[in-house]
Design a protein around this motif. Structure first.
Motif, PDB file in Angstrom:
ATOM      1  N   MET A  74     -20.265  27.517  -2.115  1.00 29.19           N
ATOM      2  CA  MET A  74     -21.265  28.222  -2.926  1.00 29.19           C
ATOM      3  C   MET A  74     -21.148  27.665  -4.339  1.00 29.19           C
ATOM      4  SD  MET A  74     -20.239  31.930  -1.472  1.00 29.19           S
ATOM      5  CE  MET A  74     -21.637  32.971  -1.797  1.00 29.19           C
ATOM      6  N   ILE A  75     -22.279  27.575  -5.046  1.00 25.93           N
ATOM      7  CA  ILE A  75     -22.164  26.883  -6.328  1.00 25.93           C
ATOM      8  C   ILE A  75     -22.124  27.811  -7.541  1.00 25.93           C
ATOM      9  CG2 ILE A  75     -23.354  24.861  -5.341  1.00 25.93           C
ATOM     10  CD1 ILE A  75     -25.464  25.284  -7.520  1.00 25.93           C
ATOM     11  N   LYS A  76     -21.491  27.255  -8.577  1.00 24.63           N
ATOM     12  CA  LYS A  76     -21.439  27.971  -9.848  1.00 24.63           C
ATOM     13  C   LYS A  76     -21.999  27.022 -10.905  1.00 24.63           C
ATOM     14  CE  LYS A  76     -17.981  28.706 -13.184  1.00 24.63           C
ATOM     15  NZ  LYS A  76     -16.575  28.930 -13.479  1.00 24.63           N
ATOM     16  N   VAL A  77     -23.117  27.386 -11.497  1.00 25.88           N
ATOM     17  CA  VAL A  77     -23.712  26.548 -12.535  1.00 25.88           C
ATOM     18  C   VAL A  77     -23.100  26.969 -13.867  1.00 25.88           C
ATOM     19  CG1 VAL A  77     -25.869  25.905 -13.682  1.00 25.88           C
ATOM     20  CG2 VAL A  77     -25.854  26.350 -11.214  1.00 25.88           C
ATOM     21  N   PRO A  78     -22.491  26.027 -14.604  1.00 21.51           N
ATOM     22  CA  PRO A  78     -21.854  26.412 -15.863  1.00 21.51           C
ATOM     23  C   PRO A  78     -22.866  26.606 -16.992  1.00 21.51           C
ATOM     24  CG  PRO A  78     -21.598  24.058 -15.492  1.00 21.51           C
ATOM     25  CD  PRO A  78     -22.340  24.597 -14.301  1.00 21.51           C
ATOM     26  N   VAL A  92     -21.633  22.800 -26.454  1.00 22.10           N
ATOM     27  CA  VAL A  92     -20.258  22.538 -26.887  1.00 22.10           C
ATOM     28  C   VAL A  92     -19.721  21.277 -26.180  1.00 22.10           C
ATOM     29  CG1 VAL A  92     -17.893  23.474 -26.900  1.00 22.10           C
ATOM     30  CG2 VAL A  92     -19.852  25.007 -27.221  1.00 22.10           C
ATOM     31  N   THR A  93     -19.049  20.407 -26.943  1.00 22.68           N
ATOM     32  CA  THR A  93     -18.351  19.241 -26.355  1.00 22.68           C
ATOM     33  C   THR A  93     -16.940  19.177 -26.950  1.00 22.68           C
ATOM     34  OG1 THR A  93     -19.298  17.805 -28.031  1.00 22.68           O
ATOM     35  CG2 THR A  93     -20.382  17.788 -25.875  1.00 22.68           C
ATOM     36  N   ASP A  94     -16.385  17.986 -27.047  1.00 16.50           N
ATOM     37  CA  ASP A  94     -15.088  17.841 -27.719  1.00 16.50           C
ATOM     38  C   ASP A  94     -15.138  16.589 -28.582  1.00 16.50           C
ATOM     39  OD1 ASP A  94     -14.887  15.699 -25.994  1.00 16.50           O
ATOM     40  OD2 ASP A  94     -13.532  16.698 -24.592  1.00 16.50           O
ATOM     41  N   ALA A  95     -13.995  16.131 -29.054  1.00 12.31           N
ATOM     42  CA  ALA A  95     -13.991  14.985 -29.971  1.00 12.31           C
ATOM     43  C   ALA A  95     -14.173  13.654 -29.248  1.00 12.31           C
ATOM     44  CB  ALA A  95     -12.693  14.992 -30.774  1.00 12.31           C
ATOM     45  N   GLY A  96     -14.177  13.688 -27.927  1.00 15.54           N
ATOM     46  CA  GLY A  96     -14.366  12.449 -27.158  1.00 15.54           C
ATOM     47  C   GLY A  96     -13.059  11.947 -26.576  1.00 15.54           C
ATOM     48  N   PRO A  97     -13.145  11.151 -25.481  1.00 16.73           N
ATOM     49  CA  PRO A  97     -11.916  10.656 -24.852  1.00 16.73           C
ATOM     50  C   PRO A  97     -11.236   9.609 -25.729  1.00 16.73           C
ATOM     51  CG  PRO A  97     -13.856   9.669 -23.835  1.00 16.73           C
ATOM     52  CD  PRO A  97     -14.367  10.667 -24.833  1.00 16.73           C
ATOM     53  N   LYS A 126     -11.259  15.284 -18.158  1.00 18.39           N
ATOM     54  CA  LYS A 126     -12.261  15.888 -19.052  1.00 18.39           C
ATOM     55  C   LYS A 126     -11.859  17.309 -19.433  1.00 18.39           C
ATOM     56  CE  LYS A 126     -16.130  13.437 -16.894  1.00 18.39           C
ATOM     57  NZ  LYS A 126     -15.712  13.144 -15.513  1.00 18.39           N
ATOM     58  N   THR A 127     -12.207  17.702 -20.656  1.00 20.62           N
ATOM     59  CA  THR A 127     -12.001  19.102 -21.052  1.00 20.62           C
ATOM     60  C   THR A 127     -13.097  19.944 -20.389  1.00 20.62           C
ATOM     61  OG1 THR A 127     -13.418  18.790 -22.971  1.00 20.62           O
ATOM     62  CG2 THR A 127     -11.037  18.477 -23.307  1.00 20.62           C
ATOM     63  N   GLU A 128     -12.915  21.253 -20.385  1.00 14.63           N
ATOM     64  CA  GLU A 128     -13.869  22.113 -19.673  1.00 14.63           C
ATOM     65  C   GLU A 128     -15.314  21.975 -20.194  1.00 14.63           C
ATOM     66  OE1 GLU A 128     -12.926  26.292 -19.398  1.00 14.63           O
ATOM     67  OE2 GLU A 128     -14.637  26.649 -18.079  1.00 14.63           O
ATOM     68  N   PRO A 129     -15.542  21.983 -21.517  1.00 16.50           N
ATOM     69  CA  PRO A 129     -16.932  21.860 -21.980  1.00 16.50           C
ATOM     70  C   PRO A 129     -17.602  20.570 -21.504  1.00 16.50           C
ATOM     71  CG  PRO A 129     -15.484  22.457 -23.802  1.00 16.50           C
ATOM     72  CD  PRO A 129     -14.598  22.173 -22.634  1.00 16.50           C
ATOM     73  N   VAL A 130     -16.842  19.478 -21.502  1.00 12.96           N
ATOM     74  CA  VAL A 130     -17.413  18.183 -21.094  1.00 12.96           C
ATOM     75  C   VAL A 130     -17.607  18.154 -19.570  1.00 12.96           C
ATOM     76  CG1 VAL A 130     -16.998  15.689 -21.046  1.00 12.96           C
ATOM     77  CG2 VAL A 130     -16.508  17.013 -23.118  1.00 12.96           C
ATOM     78  N   GLU A 131     -16.620  18.675 -18.874  1.00 12.64           N
ATOM     79  CA  GLU A 131     -16.737  18.774 -17.411  1.00 12.64           C
ATOM     80  C   GLU A 131     -18.017  19.562 -17.066  1.00 12.64           C
ATOM     81  OE1 GLU A 131     -14.175  17.565 -15.087  1.00 12.64           O
ATOM     82  OE2 GLU A 131     -15.999  17.807 -13.897  1.00 12.64           O
TER      83      GLU A 131
END
Ligand code: TYM
Length: 333
Positions: A186-190, A223-228, A235-240
């Motif tokens: 079952m899916i979860k859309v973030p 929301v993202t992060d500072a980049g890899p 990946k961090t959660e926001p980027v994932e």
């Protein structure tokens, strides 16, 4: 050929978002060809949060128009409003006699709602899964297409259906199963806020009804992060979450392109967001156009709801009659 029965519903508490679309409605579209589908607007469930009469009515109309705009076809599926089928409340009462306080208090959604609205922990919230079970089993559904967040509620429906059968030693109800688009989980859309699922009131959603300009703005603000900093890093959660959304709305080669860019530390989140916004708009813009059209046609909406109510009641009355006999309500006079 007898088609398997399917039931699902959505609360009329706001516009439909991508979570509702990919978690539920897209399954409805796929199922309506080969199954006997009952899709409804869960207006009684929405009373747990005390909407005003105006908001309730507007919400019901909106979801009805959105169902139709997404492509749910009233000729193929039964589309109805929950409160138009009062038999469900009778079955709910019967099921409540075999639903226990402990198991209801332990459900995650109850605990979460009680935390979110401590000033309004009403009995309807507690017995929410019982009403949901009644919705499902009153049509003897075998499949229920819902998103991951409804997994536990569906598990409760299975429990209540099985318990009733065992108590009265008759197979009155099939045990309903989840249905997923590709047969997988079952899916979860973030959402766009970096954590958790997309929700109506979380402020993290993209709505089908939304203006493309607004969608672009929202996605660009995600929301993202500072980049890899290292190749192939986790990946961090926001980027994932952004990648999850991209996988849902974009083509595999687009996803592949950004995965490679991420893994080689060359990714520019701005580019990813631009692409994501355009791919979301490609899905939502035609639906939005149709919602606007359908909302103007009150007579059509009323007709769909009336025909749906008739069909849904037919099935509900039949089951309720059987249930009452099984329980032992016999006419004495
Ligand atoms: P509701 O109104 O919260 O959500 C409607 C449907 O959308 C799905 N959904 C999601 N799926 C994936 N990711 C997300 N972020 C997301 N957000 C919402 C939900 O899983 C659901 O399928 N209790 C139900 C309504 C209901 C019902 C029923 C459903 C009442 N009776 C009987 C099925 C059968 C609810 O509140 O859904």
């Amino acid at each position: 050929m007898i088609k398997p029965i399917v039931v699902s519903g959505i609360r009329p508490t706001g516009y439909l978002h991508l979570g509702n679309y990919y978690g539920a409605v897209r399954n409805f579209l796929r199922m309506q060809e080969d199954y006997n589908c009952y899709f409804f607007i869960a207006d009684i469930h929405s009373l747990t949060t005390h909407p005003t009469p105006e908001n309730l009515q507007a919400g019901v109309k909106q979801v009805l128009a959105e169902y139709l705009a997404c492509g749910i076809d009233p000729e193929k599926s039964t589309i109805f409003i929950q409160s138009d089928v009062p038999e469900v409340c009778e079955l709910y009462t019967f099921l409540n006699m075999n639903a226990y306080l402990g198991e209801l208090e332990r459900t995650t959604s109850f605990k979460e709602k009680a935390r979110k609205q401590p000033e309004n922990v009403n009995a309807g919230l507690l017995t929410y899964p019982v009403l949901m079970a009644a919705d499902i089993i009153i049509h003897k559904a075998e499949f229920v297409p819902v998103g991951k967040d409804q997994e536990q509620n569906l598990e409760m429906a299975r429990k209540f259906a099985g318990r009733f059968n065992r108590m009265y030693k008759q197979e009155v109800f099939p045990i309903p199963r989840p249905f997923t688009f590709d047969g997988g989980d079952m899916i979860k859309v973030p959402g766009l806020d970096g954590s958790g699922k997309m929700g109506k009131s979380e402020g993290n959603g993209v709505f089908l009804y939304e203006d493309p300009k607004e969608i672009r703005k929202k996605v660009m603000r995600a929301v993202t992060d500072a980049g890899p900093t290292e190749p192939n890093s986790k990946k961090t959660e926001p980027v994932e979450n952004l990648f999850t959304l991209l996988k849902i709305v974009s083509t595999p080669d687009v996803v592949d392109h950004f995965e490679k860019a991420y893994n080689s530390c060359e990714i520019r989140y701005g580019d990813l967001k631009k692409q994501l916004a355009e791919d979301i708009i490609a899905v939502t813009a035609p639906i939005r156009e149709r919602i606007l059209e359908i909302l103007k046609d009150d007579a059509y909406l009323a007709q769909v709801a009336r025909i749906g109510a008739e069909k849904a009641r037919e099935s509900a009355v039949r089951t309720l009659q059987e249930v009452k006999e099984v329980i032992g309500f016999k006419r004495l006079f």
